[in-house]
Write a protein that holds these residues in place. Sequence first.
Motif, short mmCIF file in Angstrom:
data_model
loop_
_atom_site.label_atom_id
_atom_site.label_comp_id
_atom_site.label_asym_id
_atom_site.label_seq_id
_atom_site.Cartn_x
_atom_site.Cartn_y
_atom_site.Cartn_z
N PRO A 35 7.06 -4.41 -4.93
CA PRO A 35 8.13 -5.53 -4.59
C PRO A 35 7.83 -6.53 -5.69
N ARG A 36 7.85 -6.41 -6.90
CA ARG A 36 7.58 -7.44 -7.97
C ARG A 36 8.60 -8.66 -7.63
N ASN A 37 8.05 -9.87 -7.86
CA ASN A 37 8.88 -10.92 -7.58
C ASN A 37 8.39 -12.30 -8.21
N PHE A 45 12.50 -8.14 -8.42
CA PHE A 45 12.61 -7.51 -9.73
C PHE A 45 12.46 -5.91 -9.40
N VAL A 46 12.71 -5.57 -8.16
CA VAL A 46 12.56 -4.13 -7.77
C VAL A 46 13.71 -3.27 -8.24
N ARG A 47 14.99 -3.74 -7.87
CA ARG A 47 16.25 -3.06 -8.40
C ARG A 47 16.92 -4.22 -9.34
N GLN A 80 4.53 -12.37 -8.57
CA GLN A 80 3.82 -11.53 -7.35
C GLN A 80 3.99 -9.87 -7.80
N ASN A 81 2.91 -9.34 -7.32
CA ASN A 81 2.75 -7.83 -7.43
C ASN A 81 3.04 -7.36 -8.74
N VAL A 82 2.43 -7.61 -9.81
CA VAL A 82 2.35 -7.03 -11.04
C VAL A 82 1.35 -6.21 -11.08
N GLY A 83 1.76 -4.68 -11.46
CA GLY A 83 0.93 -3.64 -11.56
C GLY A 83 1.65 -2.40 -11.64
N PRO A 84 1.08 -1.29 -11.63
CA PRO A 84 1.52 0.08 -11.59
C PRO A 84 2.32 0.48 -10.46
N ASN A 85 3.24 1.37 -10.51
CA ASN A 85 3.74 1.65 -9.38
C ASN A 85 2.97 2.32 -8.30
#
Length: 188
Positions: free
Chosen positions: A81-83, A110-112, A63-68
């Motif tokens: 909030p990549r997950n 995968f945020v922190r 989920q949420n794969v993309g630029p910052n």
Amino acid sequence: AFGTELVKEKLGLGVNFKFVWVDLAPASVARDGHDGRGTTVAVDGAVLWRIPRYRMNWGLNFQNVGPNLAFIDEDQADPLPRNMKLGVAWWPLNIEGHDLILAGDLNKPFVRIDDGPLLNVGAEYSLGDYLSGRFGWVYEGWFSQIEPINGPSFGFGLRYKGFSFDYANVPQAPDLDRVSRFSFNAHF
């Protein structure tokens, strides 16, 4: 969103493209006069493996794969909030008018780098096509560097002639109140 079967009734693939818009604060309340607004794009991708013989499904989702997400400038952009989510569902009861689903998923944010996994387990019992009751548990205590989310979740769903209403009550961080979620859906 796009989904397709790779192997008939056994293996599916899905992709969702989204525009992310976050509006944290208007410029009139910010100290530096900049609005707290940011936009980016993201994609979700998932695979679903159905095992009809055992009345079971397995899924894997990114989920949420993309630029910052940049609010003021790109140098201070924040990660989405990549997950990654791995889930399983099993139907031990599936007879006329009665369905019982037992499910669980493991979420790895995968945020922190120190974000630990989050485990969700639960059950849903449906009476006919009209009423469902849900109960589950959320557990984040394995590797969390902060006080973990831990507690029960519950909810229900009502369906009638293509319309549905769902309610869920879920825990948040320990110092925050529980969250109530409502949804209304129309199926065409």
